[in-house]
Design a protein around this motif. Structure first.
Motif, PDB file in Angstrom:
ATOM      1  N   MET A   1       1.333  -8.721   5.918  1.00 12.03           N
ATOM      2  CA  MET A   1       1.169  -7.771   4.823  1.00 12.03           C
ATOM      3  C   MET A   1       2.475  -7.010   4.577  1.00 12.03           C
ATOM      4  O   MET A   1       2.769  -6.687   3.445  1.00 12.03           O
ATOM      5  N   HIS A   2       3.252  -6.766   5.631  1.00 11.77           N
ATOM      6  CA  HIS A   2       4.510  -6.045   5.465  1.00 11.77           C
ATOM      7  C   HIS A   2       5.492  -6.834   4.598  1.00 11.77           C
ATOM      8  O   HIS A   2       6.198  -6.262   3.772  1.00 11.77           O
ATOM      9  N   GLU A   3       5.513  -8.164   4.780  1.00 11.83           N
ATOM     10  CA  GLU A   3       6.397  -8.999   3.968  1.00 11.83           C
ATOM     11  C   GLU A   3       5.995  -8.941   2.504  1.00 11.83           C
ATOM     12  O   GLU A   3       6.853  -8.867   1.619  1.00 11.83           O
ATOM     13  N   LEU A   4       4.684  -8.990   2.232  1.00  9.90           N
ATOM     14  CA  LEU A   4       4.190  -8.911   0.860  1.00  9.90           C
ATOM     15  C   LEU A   4       4.573  -7.585   0.224  1.00  9.90           C
ATOM     16  O   LEU A   4       5.014  -7.544  -0.934  1.00  9.90           O
ATOM     17  N   MET A   5       4.420  -6.507   0.964  1.00  9.42           N
ATOM     18  CA  MET A   5       4.760  -5.186   0.420  1.00  9.42           C
ATOM     19  C   MET A   5       6.262  -5.076   0.151  1.00  9.42           C
ATOM     20  O   MET A   5       6.669  -4.509  -0.866  1.00  9.42           O
ATOM     21  N   ALA A   6       7.086  -5.639   1.026  1.00 11.46           N
ATOM     22  CA  ALA A   6       8.533  -5.620   0.812  1.00 11.46           C
ATOM     23  C   ALA A   6       8.897  -6.462  -0.410  1.00 11.46           C
ATOM     24  O   ALA A   6       9.737  -6.060  -1.226  1.00 11.46           O
ATOM     25  N   GLN A   7       8.261  -7.614  -0.554  1.00 11.70           N
ATOM     26  CA  GLN A   7       8.505  -8.475  -1.706  1.00 11.70           C
ATOM     27  C   GLN A   7       8.095  -7.763  -2.994  1.00 11.70           C
ATOM     28  O   GLN A   7       8.824  -7.775  -3.988  1.00 11.70           O
ATOM     29  N   THR A   8       6.933  -7.128  -2.979  1.00  4.35           N
ATOM     30  CA  THR A   8       6.442  -6.398  -4.154  1.00  4.35           C
ATOM     31  C   THR A   8       7.382  -5.244  -4.498  1.00  4.35           C
ATOM     32  O   THR A   8       7.703  -5.029  -5.669  1.00  4.35           O
ATOM     33  N   ALA A   9       7.837  -4.518  -3.503  1.00  7.03           N
ATOM     34  CA  ALA A   9       8.772  -3.408  -3.738  1.00  7.03           C
ATOM     35  C   ALA A   9      10.071  -3.919  -4.359  1.00  7.03           C
ATOM     36  O   ALA A   9      10.624  -3.283  -5.263  1.00  7.03           O
ATOM     37  N   GLY A  10      10.541  -5.065  -3.908  1.00  7.10           N
ATOM     38  CA  GLY A  10      11.755  -5.648  -4.473  1.00  7.10           C
ATOM     39  C   GLY A  10      11.574  -6.035  -5.926  1.00  7.10           C
ATOM     40  O   GLY A  10      12.463  -5.814  -6.762  1.00  7.10           O
ATOM     41  N   VAL A  11      10.412  -6.596  -6.260  1.00 11.02           N
ATOM     42  CA  VAL A  11      10.139  -6.967  -7.656  1.00 11.02           C
ATOM     43  C   VAL A  11      10.019  -5.711  -8.517  1.00 11.02           C
ATOM     44  O   VAL A  11      10.541  -5.667  -9.635  1.00 11.02           O
ATOM     45  N   ILE A  12       9.365  -4.677  -7.995  1.00 12.01           N
ATOM     46  CA  ILE A  12       9.261  -3.416  -8.744  1.00 12.01           C
ATOM     47  C   ILE A  12      10.651  -2.855  -9.023  1.00 12.01           C
ATOM     48  O   ILE A  12      10.951  -2.435 -10.147  1.00 12.01           O
ATOM     49  N   LYS A  13      11.508  -2.841  -8.041  1.00 10.74           N
ATOM     50  CA  LYS A  13      12.865  -2.325  -8.222  1.00 10.74           C
ATOM     51  C   LYS A  13      13.619  -3.166  -9.258  1.00 10.74           C
ATOM     52  O   LYS A  13      14.322  -2.626 -10.115  1.00 10.74           O
ATOM     53  N   THR A  14      13.458  -4.493  -9.203  1.00  8.26           N
ATOM     54  CA  THR A  14      14.101  -5.381 -10.175  1.00  8.26           C
ATOM     55  C   THR A  14      13.597  -5.091 -11.585  1.00  8.26           C
ATOM     56  O   THR A  14      14.392  -5.010 -12.530  1.00  8.26           O
ATOM     57  N   LEU A  15      12.282  -4.909 -11.732  1.00 11.48           N
ATOM     58  CA  LEU A  15      11.714  -4.582 -13.040  1.00 11.48           C
ATOM     59  C   LEU A  15      12.272  -3.264 -13.569  1.00 11.48           C
ATOM     60  O   LEU A  15      12.652  -3.164 -14.741  1.00 11.48           O
ATOM     61  N   GLU A  16      12.325  -2.254 -12.712  1.00 11.86           N
ATOM     62  CA  GLU A  16      12.836  -0.948 -13.130  1.00 11.86           C
ATOM     63  C   GLU A  16      14.306  -1.018 -13.513  1.00 11.86           C
ATOM     64  O   GLU A  16      14.728  -0.401 -14.500  1.00 11.86           O
ATOM     65  N   LEU A  17      15.107  -1.776 -12.767  1.00  9.98           N
ATOM     66  CA  LEU A  17      16.524  -1.921 -13.099  1.00  9.98           C
ATOM     67  C   LEU A  17      16.716  -2.650 -14.434  1.00  9.98           C
ATOM     68  O   LEU A  17      17.703  -2.419 -15.133  1.00  9.98           O
ATOM     69  N   ALA A  18      15.756  -3.503 -14.792  1.00 11.90           N
ATOM     70  CA  ALA A  18      15.819  -4.236 -16.054  1.00 11.90           C
ATOM     71  C   ALA A  18      15.246  -3.414 -17.211  1.00 11.90           C
ATOM     72  O   ALA A  18      15.228  -3.874 -18.343  1.00 11.90           O
ATOM     73  N   GLY A  19      14.762  -2.216 -16.924  1.00  8.28           N
ATOM     74  CA  GLY A  19      14.291  -1.326 -17.981  1.00  8.28           C
ATOM     75  C   GLY A  19      12.783  -1.266 -18.163  1.00  8.28           C
ATOM     76  O   GLY A  19      12.301  -0.606 -19.072  1.00  8.28           O
ATOM     77  N   ALA A  20      12.016  -1.941 -17.323  1.00  2.00           N
ATOM     78  CA  ALA A  20      10.554  -1.902 -17.435  1.00  2.00           C
ATOM     79  C   ALA A  20      10.010  -0.670 -16.712  1.00  2.00           C
ATOM     80  O   ALA A  20      10.612  -0.182 -15.763  1.00  2.00           O
ATOM     81  N   HIS A  21       8.869  -0.197 -17.176  1.00  2.00           N
ATOM     82  CA  HIS A  21       8.204   0.947 -16.554  1.00  2.00           C
ATOM     83  C   HIS A  21       6.921   0.454 -15.896  1.00  2.00           C
ATOM     84  O   HIS A  21       6.021  -0.035 -16.577  1.00  2.00           O
ATOM     85  N   VAL A  22       6.820   0.559 -14.588  1.00  2.00           N
ATOM     86  CA  VAL A  22       5.650   0.110 -13.839  1.00  2.00           C
ATOM     87  C   VAL A  22       4.546   1.146 -13.990  1.00  2.00           C
ATOM     88  O   VAL A  22       4.758   2.337 -13.772  1.00  2.00           O
ATOM     89  N   ILE A  23       3.342   0.668 -14.380  1.00  2.00           N
ATOM     90  CA  ILE A  23       2.233   1.601 -14.570  1.00  2.00           C
ATOM     91  C   ILE A  23       1.126   1.439 -13.523  1.00  2.00           C
ATOM     92  O   ILE A  23       0.304   2.328 -13.373  1.00  2.00           O
ATOM     93  N   ALA A  24       1.103   0.306 -12.816  1.00  2.00           N
ATOM     94  CA  ALA A  24       0.084   0.109 -11.775  1.00  2.00           C
ATOM     95  C   ALA A  24       0.527  -0.996 -10.828  1.00  2.00           C
ATOM     96  O   ALA A  24       1.244  -1.905 -11.221  1.00  2.00           O
ATOM     97  N   VAL A  25       0.066  -0.896  -9.582  1.00  2.00           N
ATOM     98  CA  VAL A  25       0.346  -1.913  -8.571  1.00  2.00           C
ATOM     99  C   VAL A  25      -0.936  -2.139  -7.777  1.00  2.00           C
ATOM    100  O   VAL A  25      -1.604  -1.180  -7.394  1.00  2.00           O
ATOM    101  N   ARG A  26      -1.260  -3.411  -7.574  1.00  2.00           N
ATOM    102  CA  ARG A  26      -2.402  -3.778  -6.734  1.00  2.00           C
ATOM    103  C   ARG A  26      -1.910  -4.780  -5.707  1.00  2.00           C
ATOM    104  O   ARG A  26      -1.165  -5.686  -6.044  1.00  2.00           O
ATOM    105  N   ALA A  27      -2.344  -4.624  -4.478  1.00  2.00           N
ATOM    106  CA  ALA A  27      -1.952  -5.564  -3.428  1.00  2.00           C
ATOM    107  C   ALA A  27      -3.116  -5.810  -2.492  1.00  2.00           C
ATOM    108  O   ALA A  27      -3.894  -4.904  -2.201  1.00  2.00           O
ATOM    109  N   LYS A  28      -3.235  -7.056  -2.079  1.00  2.00           N
ATOM    110  CA  LYS A  28      -4.200  -7.446  -1.055  1.00  2.00           C
ATOM    111  C   LYS A  28      -3.566  -8.597  -0.290  1.00  2.00           C
ATOM    112  O   LYS A  28      -2.531  -9.121  -0.707  1.00  2.00           O
ATOM    113  N   PRO A  29      -4.112  -8.990   0.826  1.00  2.00           N
ATOM    114  CA  PRO A  29      -3.470 -10.022   1.650  1.00  2.00           C
ATOM    115  C   PRO A  29      -3.129 -11.317   0.909  1.00  2.00           C
ATOM    116  O   PRO A  29      -2.157 -11.983   1.243  1.00  2.00           O
ATOM    117  N   SER A  30      -3.881 -11.653  -0.132  1.00  2.00           N
ATOM    118  CA  SER A  30      -3.636 -12.905  -0.847  1.00  2.00           C
ATOM    119  C   SER A  30      -2.529 -12.800  -1.899  1.00  2.00           C
ATOM    120  O   SER A  30      -2.092 -13.810  -2.428  1.00  2.00           O
TER     121      SER A  30
END
Length: 76
Positions: free
Chosen positions: A1-30
């Motif tokens: 689960m830690h790897e998934l959360m790190a991967q998700t955080a990296g994608v969120i940061k990439t989206l924000e750097l590209a100018g997108a605004h994140v409005i929601a995040v959902r995560a589960k083991p799958s």
């Protein structure tokens, strides 16, 4: 689960750097899903791995784009 959360955080940061605004995040083991308030920034379009009803798969994270159908001019 830690790897998934790190991967998700990296994608969120990439989206924000590209100018997108994140409005929601959902995560589960799958997997995880991130919602943004506009179309995926053009600079990230070439990195889409898959597209389905779930959204766009960007670097292993599903992205849902929520479009606002009204503009500021229409609401005035």
């Amino acid at each position: 689960m830690h790897e998934l959360m790190a991967q998700t955080a990296g994608v969120i940061k990439t989206l924000e750097l590209a100018g997108a605004h994140v409005i929601a995040v959902r995560a589960k083991p799958s997997g995880s899903q991130v919602q943004i308030n506009a179309p995926l920034p053009e600079i990230l379009q070439e990195h889409i791995e898959e597209e389905s009803d779930a959204g766009l798969n960007l670097f292993g994270v599903w992205i849902q784009c929520k479009h606002n159908t009204t503009t500021d001019d229409e609401t005035e």
